[in-house]
Design a protein around this motif. Structure first.
Motif: not given
Ligand code: DC
Length: 224
Positions: A23-24, A3-4, A127-130, A30-31
């Motif tokens: 992200a937590q 998931r992004t 999985d990333t939150v950018m 987290f980026v």
């Protein structure tokens, strides 16, 4: 499939705070891509590279080693650590001299191409939150969810002044925010824009928790 979540918005809209909390919550990496542009700007300033020299800055972006990593548990002053050639520059990249130069550095095609590659590689790992300016529009156009955070410039300036413990410098921060808004939205390549289909949240009206909850709810809908 991983998931992004792509989060974009202007300076001071709360992208890092909300992105990190999200992200937590969903157990993702987290980026903050702004930190990468800031680290490159620091490299340029230290080496005396002209912020108008796109080809040289692009070369510098591939030459120097910019890494973002999770902070150690005791490093509570940050959401991420950014390293430039192994050196921790997390505090330095927030200095006003970097604020002033970062928009000029980040508007060059050569710089953006180099960053794009690194950012996509990071997101491909899991999985990333950018968060940034062009994540939903350019970097991750197929993100699971795109979010656009906004807030009035006054609200953002007041937040920044409070963060820096300098409420008397509100007007200075407002001018800086307005200057950066114009530069980031007005540039030719990958300008700050709301991605099509993005969930738009006004962080001047909603709390961090409310924003995170809205995003998590929408993520659930997208999966259903
Ligand atoms: O989010 P920030 O204020 O730390 O970002 C610093 C600058 O970096 C911002 O003024 C524009 C640039 N930037 C960009 O061009 N694209 C991104 N994805 C993130 C930041």
């Amino acid at each position: 499939m991983s998931r992004t979540v792509a989060i974009d918005g202007p300076s001071g809209a709360g992208k890092s705070t909300i992105g990190y909390a999200l992200a937590q919550e969903i157990d993702a990496t987290f980026v903050d891509t702004g930190l990468m542009y800031r680290a490159l700007t620091l490299a340029a300033v230290e080496r005396g590279v002209d912020v108008e020299d796109g080809p040289l800055l692009g070369f510098l972006a591939t030459e120097c080693r910019i890494e973002v990593e999770r902070p150690r548990p005791e490093q509570t002053d940050r959401f991420e650590t950014v390293r430039l050639d192994g050196r921790d520059v997390t505090a330095e990249v927030r200095e006003p001299r970097i604020d002033r130069a970062v928009s000029a550095v980040s508007r060059h095609a050569e710089v953006r191409d180099a960053m794009l590659e690194v950012q996509r590689a990071v997101a491909a790992r899991g999985d990333t939150v950018m968060v940034g300016r062009d994540i939903g529009t350019v970097v991750l156009p197929n993100a699971s969810l795109k979010v656009f955070l906004t807030a009035d410039a006054q609200v953002r300036a007041a937040r920044r002044a409070a963060e820096m413990g300098a409420p008397d410098r509100l007007n200075e921060y407002l001018a800086e925010i307005e200057r950066r808004d114009a530069a980031d939205s007005g540039r030719a390549i990958a300008p700050l824009r709301q991605a099509e289909g993005a969930l738009v949240l006004d962080t001047g009206r909603l709390s961090v928790r409310e924003c995170v909850e809205s995003i998590v709810a929408r993520l659930g809908d997208e999966r259903a």
